[in-house]
Design an enzyme around this catalytic site. Structure first.
Site, short mmCIF file in Angstrom:
data_model
loop_
_atom_site.label_atom_id
_atom_site.label_comp_id
_atom_site.label_asym_id
_atom_site.label_seq_id
_atom_site.Cartn_x
_atom_site.Cartn_y
_atom_site.Cartn_z
N ASP A 178 -2.51 -10.85 -2.43
CA ASP A 178 -2.63 -11.31 -3.80
C ASP A 178 -2.50 -10.09 -4.72
O ASP A 178 -2.18 -8.99 -4.28
CB ASP A 178 -3.95 -12.05 -4.05
CG ASP A 178 -5.17 -11.19 -3.77
OD1 ASP A 178 -5.01 -9.96 -3.58
OD2 ASP A 178 -6.29 -11.74 -3.71
N CYS A 181 -4.24 -6.46 -4.11
CA CYS A 181 -4.07 -5.80 -2.81
C CYS A 181 -4.20 -4.28 -2.90
O CYS A 181 -4.74 -3.65 -1.99
CB CYS A 181 -2.76 -6.20 -2.15
SG CYS A 181 -1.28 -5.56 -2.96
N HIS A 391 3.01 -4.28 -2.44
CA HIS A 391 1.98 -4.72 -1.50
C HIS A 391 1.58 -3.56 -0.60
O HIS A 391 2.44 -2.76 -0.19
CB HIS A 391 2.49 -5.88 -0.65
CG HIS A 391 1.45 -6.37 0.32
ND1 HIS A 391 0.37 -7.13 -0.07
CD2 HIS A 391 1.30 -6.15 1.66
CE1 HIS A 391 -0.39 -7.39 0.99
NE2 HIS A 391 0.14 -6.81 2.04
#
Length: 404
Positions: A178, A181, A391
């Site tokens: 999400d 992160c 990410h």
């Protein structure tokens, strides 16, 4: 110095016309950095041409006044993600011209197998059943083989990157995908290796930070917490204070655990408690705001600041801490994650060096990036892995001690 909640139309037009180059030249003059030491940096994707939104500076000054050698600091002053992910508090005339082209850019360099792999990953992370914030560890090369089976140049580079990381770390822990992160991965690593409470957490004024800032900056009343709007000033202050108290309590408790297995179990337990976990992220975001205000005021008062601070406030969407809060920090965890320049801000807020293996930069001098570029000697180090600067996952089980 009190920041205005909004700017006049005339001032807004002036800001729109100002270029980042002019702002940076001003700082060069102040600190004596030659202008010919600025150049274009490589773009986020290795197939692209050099981007004007990235800035290379060979020598900059640290807060101590010493020249420090840096390889790369990305300004992202016209960041497309910021324009795409949030409704700007201060409208920027060029924002309408910024296309939401993330998918089209990536698809130019990926085959159908890699595109499908990401779709599956997104489905998994968006599933209501997928609540695990940090997954159990698995062999890092096994993970790589599972995730990157294609034969495109990108897939080959990723595999080479993972092979290099595997020389230092045996395993990887996947972090929930999400918009928290980056905060999640950094905090998890910091707590996993914590042996003492950081000095900034021991300060008597630490829990008074929300009240003190709100008394000086009225615009902080519009701080957004966990998608809840319309709070009264006292409610905002009290709730953030609770988050800061929780952060100090959890950090202290985990740092006092001596056994590595027990310490890891305590971290795993904390990151399975969704309410406490997200409260900690809100505390980190507020600490980032406090750090931004300190850097902004230091710069205005003629004190030396790290170069990322200039770049942080050179963006059209964050000319000052008020805009930074409205257009960036308020959206972290909701509609956007941390941008590159905000990784520096997180590192300074925690007084930790964040070491990141940037796999898509394999075989370049940016493969291992440090935030900040010249870390303080007494700052602990946490290590993350990213494939795309959006990410972050966590490498674990060091094959040998990593020292800076």
């Amino acid at each position: 110095m009190t920041e205005p909640a909004s700017l006049s139309a005339g001032a807004e037009q002036t800001q729109k016309k100002e270029s980042v180059a002019i702002q940076l030249m001003k700082h060069e003059k102040e600190v004596g950095v030659p202008s010919n030491e600025l150049g274009a940096a490589s773009a986020a994707t290795d197939q692209k041409e050099q981007s004007t939104s990235e800035i290379r500076r060979d020598y900059v000054y640290s807060s101590t006044g010493r020249p420090e050698k840096t390889d790369m600091i990305k300004s992202l002053v016209m960041d497309q993600d910021a324009s795409r992910n949030c409704e700007l508090y201060l409208p920027v005339s060029s924002s309408s011209a910024v296309e939401s082209c993330e998918d089209s850019e990536e698809d130019m360099y990926r085959d159908a197998e890699e595109i499908e792999r990401e779709k599956i990953l997104l489905c998994e992370t968006s599933s209501s059943e997928y609540k695990l914030s940090v997954s159990p560890e698995m062999d890092i090369m096994e993970y790589c083989t599972k995730e990157w089976r294609g034969n495109t140049p990108v897939a080959k580079r990723m595999r080479k990157g993972y092979e290099a990381v595997a020389q230092k770390f045996a395993s990887i822990r996947r972090v929930r995908g999400d918009n928290y992160c980056a905060l999640r991965a950094t905090l998890f690593q910091a707590l996993s290796q914590a042996t003492q409470l950081p000095s900034w957490l021991q300060s008597e004024d630490f829990t008074m930070l929300p009240e003190n800032l709100l008394s000086k900056y009225d615009w902080i009343k519009q701080w957004q917490l966990k998608q809840k709007l319309g709070r009264k000033t006292g409610e905002i202050s009290d709730e953030i204070k609770e988050y800061l108290i929780l952060l100090r309590k959890k950090w202290k408790n985990i740092s006092e655990i001596k056994g590595p297995i027990e310490k890891q179990e305590a971290c795993d337990k904390l990151f399975k408690n969704e309410e406490e976990e997200y409260s900690l992220y809100e505390a980190l975001k507020f600490l980032m705001l406090n750090t931004a205000i300190e850097l902004y005021n230091d710069d205005k008062n003629g004190r030396r600041v790290p170069v990322f601070s200039w770049l942080l406030f050179a963006r059209d969407t964050s000319n000052n801490p008020c805009q930074l809060m409205h257009n960036h920090l308020n959206h972290i965890g909701h509609s956007g994650g941390l941008e590159q320049v905000e990784m520096f801000l997180l590192a300074y807020a925690l007084q930790y060096t964040i070491q990141v293996y940037r796999l898509y930069k394999y075989s370049t001098d940016e493969f291992i990036t440090l935030y900040p570029n010249e870390p303080e000697e007494d700052w602990p180090v946490v290590t993350l892995i990213t494939e795309d600067d959006r990410h972050y996952n966590i490498p674990v089980r060091m094959c040998q001690e990593t020292m800076l």
